[in-house]
Design a protein around this motif. Structure first.
Motif: not given
Length: 461
Positions: A38-45, A215-230
């Motif tokens: 997961l960390a690698g996917s986020v870094a790639s984005v 520190l905390v940042a919260c996001k949420g999506t109805h989309g797929k994992p690729a959107q979570v990475h973004a």
């Protein structure tokens, strides 16, 4: 022989409301995904975004470096959660962001409107219910954002509770806290003002010991994992906007909640390590949390070279330096107290813990009937006396009552401005609150937090 009578519409709706309340205390598992992949996917984005910005001659975004997986021992593969506990977590965290108890039911509606939105599958994992999947009832972007906050904070508190079992954890609205020292919006232009900021500060505290801030940042999506990475890549920008001490010393957690239509809800989380301790310089007086913090006019900007002896390198953001640690501890403690008072229904009691820049005037002037003096309702839940406020609304046509409050013994200190007393008592009681989420005498779901707050609901009549 008595004739068989068909139930009336009101009876049918009343039974349905009771079933809804029973569903609110059904525990479900929420999957947690936190891996090096997961960390690698986020870094790639992030790398792709940087490349695109360079091609367009745009300034690169500063992101929190070193994001990595949370150890399994600190969070498990999943967390067991009831919908009602989730709604309590969401409501407690967001009450100041929604203009407070002076607005009546409005400040709690961000959580209460999801009473029928969550259910589970045969694998015992939490999902959206048929009601929650209804796009007419819940606008998807709002739903994913708000529920994402509840899931993120529930897991964050679980992680920090495991790491620091002898400490308490408070959730504080970052916007409210930062406004005490920095101008975050306005006509005046500041090249060092950060438009993206953390959503919450989690204060890990214990009486007599310096607090640790995450520190905390919260996001949420109805989309797929690729959107979570973004989204996690963007969340890394949010948590890089505040530094406590040296640039590498501030811990952070970023969350992306994936809320698919019928599949289990999954929480994706990464963290950055750091100290984050609000230590007090040698020889300085102990911090008096009862003393209201003054408003300050700190110039926005983070010096990345601070503490290294090198030439200053100023970037956008907000820097809490050691000389400000004592003041910032008071800011956080008072913002926490303000949130508790707002959750329990008092406009004026909330105002005493906020400065002018944090919205004190709003809570002094806009107070609905019944809370002009202090909180106006008292109930006993699991044998504990609570003081707070109630709201009545209709659930599928049936009138229900929602009560939010704080333990009477804790309320007394906060109502009198005694933050130190509240924290001493709340910390001592943190393990003693009943876990059972259905109170037979109250006749409905109840959730008791370690901070002494309660959220309860029942059918009227």
């Amino acid at each position: 022989m008595n004739a068989i009578r068909n139930p009336t519409r009101g009876e049918m709706m009343g039974k349905h409301a009771v079933a809804v309340l029973r569903d609110l205390v059904q525990p479900w598992n929420v999957a947690i995904h936190s891996t090096s992949g997961l960390a690698g996917s986020v870094a790639s984005v992030a790398d792709s975004d940087d490349k695109e910005r360079r091609g367009n001659s745009q300034e690169l975004l500063r992101r929190k470096p070193g994001l990595h997986a949370v150890p399994v021992g600190d969070r498990g593969q999943s967390i067991e959660l009831t919908p009602w506990k989730l709604l309590h977590t969401l409501g407690r965290a967001n009450v100041l962001a929604r203009q407070g108890a002076g607005r009546g039911l409005a400040e709690h509606w961000a959580s209460l409107k999801y009473c029928q939105a969550l259910n589970g599958n045969h694998g015992r994992f939490m999902t959206l219910s048929d009601e929650g999947r209804n796009p007419i009832r819940h606008y998807k972007a709002v739903q994913s954002g708000e529920l994402g906050i509840g899931f993120a904070l529930a897991v964050a508190q679980e992680v920090l509770g495991r790491r620091y079992p002898d400490h308490s954890v408070s959730v504080i609205d970052a916007e409210i806290a930062l406004r005490a020292g920095w101008t975050l919006t306005g006509k005046d232009h500041s090249t060092h003002r950060a438009p993206k900021r953390p959503h919450f500060f989690l204060e890990v505290w214990k009486p007599g010991v310096p607090s640790k801030i995450v520190l905390v940042a919260c996001k949420g999506t109805h989309g797929k994992p690729a959107q979570v990475h973004a989204q996690l890549s963007t969340a890394a920008v949010h948590v890089e906007a505040v530094h406590i001490g040296r640039s590498e010393e501030t811990p952070a957690m970023v969350f992306g909640t994936e809320i698919p239509g019928k599949e289990p809800i999954t929480l994706h989380v990464l963290e950055a390590s750091g100290c984050g301790t609000l230590s007090i310089p040698a020889g300085a007086d102990e911090v008096d949390l009862d003393s209201p913090p003054d408003d300050r006019a700190v110039v926005p900007g983070i010096d990345l070279a601070w503490g290294t002896g090198e030439k200053p390198r100023m970037v956008t953001g907000y820097h809490v330096r050691p000389e400000d640690h004592g003041w910032f501890r008071r800011v956080l403690a008072h913002a926490d107290a303000a949130g508790l008072m707002a959750f329990t229904g008092g406009g004026e009691p909330t105002a005493r813990y906020l400065s002018k820049r944090q919205g004190k005037r709003h809570f002094e002037l806009f107070t609905h009937a019944g809370t002009g003096i202090v909180q106006d309702i008292a109930y006993s839940v699991h044998g504990v006396d609570f003081v707070g406020t109630d709201h009545v609304f209709r659930l599928n046509g049936t009138r229900v009552e929602a009560f939010s409050g704080i333990a009477r013994d804790l309320f007394k200190g906060l109502a009198a401005g005694r933050v130190e007393e509240y924290r001493q008592k709340a910390h001592a009681l943190r393990e003693e609150w009943p876990d059972e989420q259905w109170d037979a005498k109250w006749n409905g779901p109840v959730s008791l937090n370690r901070d002494g707050s309660v959220l309860a609901i029942r059918v009227l009549g």
